[in-house]
Design an enzyme around this catalytic site. Structure first.
Site, PDB file in Angstrom:
ATOM      1  N   GLY A 113       5.780   1.328  -5.352  1.00 40.99           N
ATOM      2  CA  GLY A 113       6.743   0.257  -5.207  1.00 40.99           C
ATOM      3  C   GLY A 113       6.117  -0.920  -4.491  1.00 40.99           C
ATOM      4  O   GLY A 113       4.892  -1.014  -4.369  1.00 40.99           O
ATOM      5  N   ASP A 160      22.933   3.718  -1.281  1.00 40.94           N
ATOM      6  CA  ASP A 160      22.128   3.514  -2.488  1.00 40.94           C
ATOM      7  C   ASP A 160      22.218   4.736  -3.400  1.00 40.94           C
ATOM      8  O   ASP A 160      21.212   5.218  -3.899  1.00 40.94           O
ATOM      9  CB  ASP A 160      20.672   3.231  -2.115  1.00 40.94           C
ATOM     10  CG  ASP A 160      19.875   2.638  -3.283  1.00 40.94           C
ATOM     11  OD1 ASP A 160      20.495   2.125  -4.236  1.00 40.94           O
ATOM     12  OD2 ASP A 160      18.630   2.698  -3.246  1.00 40.94           O
ATOM     13  N   LEU A 205       2.237   9.559  -7.815  1.00 39.61           N
ATOM     14  CA  LEU A 205       3.482   9.771  -8.549  1.00 39.61           C
ATOM     15  C   LEU A 205       4.217   8.483  -8.848  1.00 39.61           C
ATOM     16  O   LEU A 205       4.968   8.394  -9.808  1.00 39.61           O
ATOM     17  CB  LEU A 205       4.403  10.713  -7.764  1.00 39.61           C
ATOM     18  CG  LEU A 205       3.861  12.116  -7.510  1.00 39.61           C
ATOM     19  CD1 LEU A 205       4.783  12.882  -6.584  1.00 39.61           C
ATOM     20  CD2 LEU A 205       3.692  12.864  -8.828  1.00 39.61           C
TER      21      LEU A 205
END
Length: 435
Positions: A110, A222, A107
């Site tokens: 990083g 975040d 999917l």
């Protein structure tokens, strides 16, 4: 108003590496336990946020760590357990084992993590597998330890569920519930601003989740649309706790390099590390405006200076009278900024005026002076939500708002309601974390 959470003293790099190596070893040993119940207790250092207890004989191998530094993080319980067996299924792989899951398509990826769509071999239900690559010298990335330890102790309908942790020599895999999309994708699919009723339900769920973690002295740090997952029934869930911080979690220091620039509050942009729950509440205000208006509230194009100018243009350039001690912040240099006066928010975002009490709520969230921002709990009690069913405020933590009669998402402009789609948001919200 917001609650303060004190910064932790700086840690020496050598000590941090030793800590990470020790914790990495603890994950490995727990993963190798023959007792399937042993994985339910993950020993970490100074990381629990609630229900802290002593360490029992299951993890005596961590005795070199002082007893006062050890805490237990309980396994999250949820309505969906990927290891829940059906009556016609044979004995299946143990909890915490890599062969308990089948990897499907990738999917996202990083710097340190790759996210796969997966399936439980026990019952065939979908999961998201966040595979974090380990380095021999460094051990388990500290952000991965932090995320796993925090999520293991959180039980709330509006927080993504961590079902399993799998540790091998090469990887640490976090097994999450599978969620179909995220708020960023949802807004991209429905440009020009969302249905005001849906904005209200999304915001209510966001505030529910934040109120829960803030009461546990945890900051998310975040908040952005990519980190707010949305299920096919409309449930919004906080995700990506890689930057989250508990009051008791040690680190080198509280870094101001947190939160995507567009959603970063001015106090952090100006170098403050004296964090409080107010940090998250600024992000809530930005996301609220973006859902209603259809564009980011402060879409900086260049750097921190440009980002601050965009904020001050609308909210006014801070002075000592409006922001006490602003001149003491490391990066505040008055001569660098144009002196603007504050504007009515509807001048910048006209759609706020279309919804009762929306402008007032946004103005109380988007306050430059951190201590003036509403807390999550106070925001839940704002008049903006006054037309919602009272039962929403009586729900247990694990109950969805959609269990209340007549609470449901409405069609967006030009469309009838349908399943949001097959694109999974973990490609953004999980692999883009700091792991």
């Amino acid at each position: 108003m917001c609650d303060m959470i004190e910064s932790q003293p700086a840690q020496k790099i050598g000590k941090m590496k030793k800590l990470r190596r020790t914790l990495s070893d603890s994950f490995s040993r727990i993963a190798l336990k023959k007792d399937e119940n042993a994985i339910d207790e993950i020993c970490v250092t100074k990381m629990s946020t609630r229900n802290c207890q002593g360490i029992d004989s299951v993890i005596k191998h961590l005795d070199p760590i002082p007893e006062d530094k050890k805490v237990r993080v309980q396994r999250t319980q949820s309505s969906f357990d990927p290891f829940e067996k059906t009556s016609n299924q044979p004995t299946s792989p143990k909890f915490g084992k890599a062969d308990s899951y089948e990897k499907l398509e990738k999917l996202g990826e990083g710097s340190y993590a790759t996210v796969f769509k997966g399936k439980s071999k026990v019952n065939g239900k979908l999961v998201a597998l966040k595979v974090i690559r380990l380095q021999e010298e460094e051990g388990t990335p500290f952000t991965a330890i932090r995320e796993a330890s925090l999520l293991k102790g959180l039980k709330h309908a509006n927080i993504v569920l961590l079902h399993d942790i799998i540790h091998t020599k090469e990887t640490l895999t976090l097994v999450f519930e599978y969620v179909h999309t995220d708020l960023c994708q949802y807004m991209d699919k429905h440009p020009g601003g969302l249905n005001p009723e849906n904005v209200k339900l999304f915001l209510f769920q966001l505030l529910r989740g934040l109120s829960y973690i803030h009461q546990g002295h945890i900051l998310h740090r975040d908040l952005k649309p990519q980190n707010l997952l949305i299920s096919d029934t409309g449930e919004l869930k906080l995700a990506d706790f890689g930057l989250a911080r508990a009051k008791s979690v040690p680190s080198h220091t509280y870094s101001n390099e947190v939160v995507t620039l567009w959603y970063r509050p001015p106090d952090v942009l100006l170098g403050s590390t004296d964090y409080s729950t107010c940090l998250d509440m600024w992000g809530v205000g930005c996301i609220f405006v973006e859902m209603i208006q259809g564009v980011a509230a402060f879409p900086g194009m260049k750097d921190i200076q440009d980002q601050l100018e965009r904020i001050f243009l609308i909210l006014g350039t801070p002075i000592e009278e409006t922001w006490p001690a602003v001149h003491s912040l490391p990066h505040f240099e008055p001569e660098r900024f144009t002196l603007y006066g504050p504007k009515n928010l509807r001048q910048a975002w006209n759609k706020l005026s279309y919804v009762n009490h929306a402008e007032d709520l946004a103005s109380k969230l988007l306050q430059c002076f951190p201590k003036n921002r509403l807390s999550a709990q106070a925001a839940l009690n704002h008049d903006y939500f006054s037309d919602l069913p009272p039962r929403l405020w009586e729900l247990s933590d694990m109950s969805s708002i959609f269990t209340v009669p007549n609470v449901k998402l409405q069609p967006e402009a030009g469309e009838s309601m349908r399943v949001f789609g097959k694109n999974n948001s973990f490609s953004k919200s999980l692999s883009n974390s700091k792991h």
